[in-house]
Design an enzyme around this catalytic site. Structure first.
Site, PDB file in Angstrom:
ATOM      1  N   HIS A 376       0.586  -1.627   0.098  1.00 41.24           N
ATOM      2  CA  HIS A 376      -0.424  -0.109  -0.556  1.00 41.24           C
ATOM      3  C   HIS A 376       1.114   1.149  -0.133  1.00 41.24           C
ATOM      4  CE1 HIS A 376      -3.491  -1.682   0.787  1.00 41.24           C
ATOM      5  NE2 HIS A 376      -3.493  -2.386   1.047  1.00 41.24           N
ATOM      6  N   LYS A 567      -7.903  14.490   4.492  1.00 48.53           N
ATOM      7  CA  LYS A 567      -7.101  12.881   4.856  1.00 48.53           C
ATOM      8  C   LYS A 567      -6.347  12.875   5.486  1.00 48.53           C
ATOM      9  CE  LYS A 567      -6.819  13.306   0.630  1.00 48.53           C
ATOM     10  NZ  LYS A 567      -6.299  12.553  -0.288  1.00 48.53           N
ATOM     11  N   ARG A 568      -5.172  12.234   5.919  1.00 50.33           N
ATOM     12  CA  ARG A 568      -4.243  12.123   6.605  1.00 50.33           C
ATOM     13  C   ARG A 568      -3.470  13.095   6.481  1.00 50.33           C
ATOM     14  NH1 ARG A 568       0.598   8.985   6.797  1.00 50.33           N
ATOM     15  NH2 ARG A 568      -0.847   7.687   4.505  1.00 50.33           N
ATOM     16  N   LYS A 573       1.197  14.432   0.932  1.00 53.31           N
ATOM     17  CA  LYS A 573      -0.468  14.970   0.569  1.00 53.31           C
ATOM     18  C   LYS A 573      -0.305  16.365  -0.095  1.00 53.31           C
ATOM     19  CE  LYS A 573      -2.589  10.847   2.961  1.00 53.31           C
ATOM     20  NZ  LYS A 573      -3.324  10.131   1.690  1.00 53.31           N
ATOM     21  N   THR A 675      -8.627   6.831  -1.863  1.00 51.80           N
ATOM     22  CA  THR A 675      -9.506   6.039  -1.903  1.00 51.80           C
ATOM     23  C   THR A 675     -10.761   7.229  -1.776  1.00 51.80           C
ATOM     24  OG1 THR A 675      -9.711   4.804   0.267  1.00 51.80           O
ATOM     25  CG2 THR A 675      -9.611   2.827  -0.887  1.00 51.80           C
ATOM     26  N   LYS A 679     -14.820   8.421  -2.977  1.00 51.07           N
ATOM     27  CA  LYS A 679     -16.017   8.381  -2.210  1.00 51.07           C
ATOM     28  C   LYS A 679     -16.558   9.774  -2.979  1.00 51.07           C
ATOM     29  CE  LYS A 679     -14.010   6.103   1.170  1.00 51.07           C
ATOM     30  NZ  LYS A 679     -13.291   6.330   2.561  1.00 51.07           N
TER      31      LYS A 679
END
Length: 835
Positions: A376, A567-568, A573, A675, A679
């Site tokens: 992952h 998100k984290r 990111k 993910t 969504k």
């Protein structure tokens, strides 16, 4: 004696065969009253919502139990092949709504509660999120279990029942503060303790060699300290098909409550030390591993999961087949969700050899035929490594097995590439150095018959970069399984108004076959349908605005563009890139550059790892920028910014449907899949993003014209690193120069001097590793494109419809079907209806 046998048989039948429970409002209401009054002992004066929630949970759990048993009987009678999904994280979220949805009794339950003057939503809010995960990895595992049950595949999840889940986050003066998330403090009515299946897990001790009855040399692990693994089962219902699969979570307990001798001697602390040490193993999700004790506890957790689960699976096999393992590999598969459960490899070898007296060759044949590994991450630092010294002290027998696996495997490498010492060193499971380390990802690859990434680009990069040596040795092992999410939770449950609109237009087949959403595309040019679509969007934006108001005290107007990044918090990111753009917009407003302006509300959410200083500093920057903007009268409603504390599954169920623009802006080549992006797309949000992870496939599905693309590609990122000069980029871009000037001047930290220097230096002095300045101009231009598009609401709505219509590929049902077709090869098991 014959009479006694008949009596016992009749008793057994009478205990297990009961009339089916009713699914109508009256039956649900009757059972609800019984649990509330009798089991929980409450009366009409009880005002606590907790007991109302518990009574309803027990009522629904009974209905799940009927189907749970039938699923067990069906699997047992069919002697089916089974798969086991091992994950250190399962971010299940709330269970009440999911149970009602999948049982098909949401309306009936709502009416049953209404009869008692109870609003169902108020009860549902009482449930704690089962926060047994850190983010995408754990939520993916939950989606996968949902799809396995819906597809009626015999798959059991194995995880850990952490007493404290992912920490609860709150913000003080812009700083993240972590609080324990004791999600089990009020109990968990959905779980079923199964003490009869308790296993013993050992640590420490030493190994010794001996000859068995046939003269073969054997090994046994002695003088080890044992801990009990007590299983708690959680039902995982399929969508209206009678199937209820199992998630088995392990809780650690001491073998003895306390040392009576120590207690009698007056030393209470020492008498319960063993109990406390044992229970620490499952006390908290991901203990801080900055210290040696933290690292050891994390390894204890990983072995605890692997050993307890394998012993349980082997126990089940022996109960049906005895100690004949001839067909074990043909009937069982173990899917490792990332590197965390990799102790499964040496532990399965140990159990087969030491407990069931197999030869190395026999045990290795079974292990290498049953274990499959999902990777992952593309971040090398995220691939777990454990000191050999720690393994030697904690798991001595497993270390011996790992050394032998490595020796035999490296002989194969040397045979393939004679004399290539560098390659042998690179590929060794043991990383040499001052502190030798065990590379757990390498161990997983060596032992697995299947290795998969989770998006097309991710899998390609694994083969070309991170695991290139292994791909050259075993190309047939590697494959791709692009992630997906379950539409039952993320559309049907989370977005009831849009779900109804879709079902009214194309039918409800999309709930189990998301590809049917393609039918929506033909209505994208239907003016009346677009109007209905915008109406549902406004309903959802109002829900989100209410959440932001409640938790942040900031007003979001629903006419604005809702721009969301949740998100984290991590540098790759690039929440920082988003902040730089916000500062740019703020600067434009202050300079009066607001012609053709699009009002925008920007929402952030996510947790920073407790020891990740840069991520925490990014949260502080977001909050300080937010305060400056929201309190500036020159800005007004042109721009609002909020950081939502304690981002979680339940919050995402409101955020996701209310989002207009989804931020998926990671540095290309760093996000495995994502993910959250799926969504948002499923719920009609448009994406602004890089060509990274699953963004690439999403853009292919919906079309380039319906996706706001920006930034360097993964190949361009790598080729640009050597010559990347962030200071020159800043100097050449007037907008970026003004943004950096505002940051450097201390405008957002006037009373906290120098606190953002590490962020500024990361962009300038330290080379901007995440290529934030390199992508700034492209990002700003794409954001302007999005803002312009949003002002044309007819066209934006058309693009929104097309995004939902193109999201069919990103159902976890499709992902699981591919896992099953290519890896597990299970047959669906039809379950007897409840009668």
């Amino acid at each position: 004696m014959e009479f006694e046998l008949v009596r016992k048989s009749t008793l057994k039948k009478s205990l297990t065969e009961l009339p089916a429970l009713g699914m109508d409002p009256c039956s649900i209401a009757t059972d609800f009253r019984r649990y509330f009054s009798h089991t929980l002992g409450r009366d009409k004066d009880c005002k606590s919502v907790h007991y109302l929630y518990s009574a309803l949970a027990f009522t629904l759990h009974d209905r799940l139990m009927e189907r749970w048993k039938n699923t067990h009987y069906a699997c047992s009678e069919s002697n089916c092949k089974q798969a086991y999904y091992l994950s250190l994280e399962f971010l299940m979220g709330r269970a009440l709504g999911n149970a009602m949805l999948n049982l098909g009794i949401t309306d009936e339950t709502t009416r049953a509660m209404y009869e008692h003057g109870i609003v169902l939503e108020e009860i549902a809010e009482r449930e704690h999120d089962a926060g047994l995960g850190n983010g995408g990895l754990g939520r993916l595992a939950a989606c996968f279990l949902d799809s396995c049950a819906t597809l009626q595949l015999p798959v059991t999840g194995y995880g850990i029942r952490y007493e404290y889940g992912m920490f609860r986050q709150h913000i003080e003066n812009g700083n993240q503060v972590e609080e324990p998330d004791h999600w089990l403090r009020d109990g968990n009515p959905w779980e079923l303790e199964r003490p009869e299946f308790t296993q013993r897990v050992r640590y420490g001790g030493r190994t010794e060699y001996y000859h068995d009855h046939s003269g073969a040399l054997r090994v046994r692990w002695v003088d080890a300290h044992a801990v009990l693994a007590v299983p708690y089962d959680v039902p995982v219902p399929g969508y209206r098909n009678g199937t209820v699969n199992t998630l088995r979570l392990w809780s650690a307990a001491a073998t003895d409550e306390f040392d009576l001798g120590e207690f009698n001697a007056g030393s209470y602390t020492e008498s319960v030390a063993a109990k406390n040490d044992a229970e620490h193993i499952t006390m908290v999700l991901y203990p801080n591993d900055a210290s040696e004790n933290g690292k050891e506890l994390r390894l204890r957790q990983q072995y605890f999961l692997a050993s307890a689960s394998l012993q349980d699976i082997l126990r089940h096999w022996i109960s049906h087949h005895g100690k004949d393992f001839t067909h074990f590999a043909a009937k069982n598969h173990f899917q490792l969700n990332d590197t965390h459960p990799t102790c499964v490899v040496p532990e399965l070898m140990r159990l087969l050899m030491d407990e069931y007296e197999m030869s190395w060759e026999q045990a290795w044949t079974i292990t290498s035929s049953t274990v499959a590994y999902t990777n992952h991450t593309l971040l090398p630092e995220a691939l777990e490594k454990w000191p050999v010294r720690m393994f030697r002290n904690l798991l001595p027998r497993l270390l011996e097995i790992i050394f032998e696996i490595n020796a035999q495997y490296l002989a194969q490498v040397a045979q393939q590439w004679p004399g290539d010492i560098d390659r042998v060193r690179r590929m060794s499971i043991i990383e040499e150095g001052a502190e030798p380390q065990i590379r757990m990802a390498y161990l997983a690859i060596v032992a697995s018959f299947s290795v998969n990434g989770v998006a097309a680009l991710h899998s390609q990069l694994l083969e070309q970069t991170l695991f290139r040596d292994f791909y050259e040795l075993w190309p047939k092992k590697f494959n791709n399984k692009t992630n997906g999410v379950t539409q039952r939770r993320w559309l049907a449950w989370a977005n009831p108004s849009l779900s109804k609109l879709i079902t009214d237009k194309i039918g409800d087949g999309w709930t189990t076959d998301l590809s049917q959403l393609r039918k929506l595309a033909r209505y994208a040019d239907d003016t009346a349908f677009r109007k209905q679509w915008r109406k549902t969007n406004q309903i959802n934006k109002a829900r989100l605005a209410e959440l932001v108001q409640q938790e942040c005290g900031i007003t979001f107007k629903t006419s604005a563009l809702f721009d969301v990044q949740v998100k984290r918090i991590h540098e790759y990111k690039r929440q920082l890139l988003n902040v730089l753009h916000i500062i740019h917009l703020y600067d434009r407003i202050k300079r009066g550059d607001t012609a053709d302006w699009t009002s925008r509300c920007v929402l952030f959410g996510g947790k920073a790892a407790p020891g990740y200083a840069m991520a925490k500093n990014t949260i502080k920057l977001i909050c300080n920028v937010s305060n400056a903007i929201n309190n500036d009268p020159d800005v007004g409603d042109l721009l609002k910014v909020a950081f939502l504390p304690n981002y979680r599954v339940t919050a995402m169920e409101i955020i996701c449907p209310g989002t207009d623009l989804s931020e998926q802006i990671s540095t290309a080549g760093k996000e495995a899949s994502g993910t959250g992006n799926m969504k948002f797309m499923m719920n009609g949000a448009l994406t602004i993003g890089t060509l990274d992870g699953a963004n690439i496939e999403m853009r292919e599905e919906v079309g380039a014209e319906n996706f706001f693309l920006f930034g360097l590609t993964a190949e361009q990122v790598e080729s640009a690193r050597a010559r990347h000069d962030p200071k020159a980029i800043i100097a050449a871009d007037e907008d970026l120069k003004r943004v950096m000037q505002l940051l450097s001047s201390g405008h957002f930290n006037q009373f906290e001097p120098n606190i953002f220097d590490p962020i500024i230096q990361s962009l300038t002095t330290y080379g901007d590793y995440w290529m934030t300045t390199a992508d700034f101009r492209s990002y700003v231009d794409a954001q302007q494109h999005a803002a312009d598009a949003f002002r044309d609401q007819e066209q934006w709505t058309r693009m929104s419809i097309l995004n939902t219509a193109a999201s069919g590929k990103f159902s976890s049902d499709r992902t699981i079907q591919e896992y099953n077709q290519d890896i597990w090869k299970l047959k669906p098991v039809k379950v007897f209806p409840v009668t």
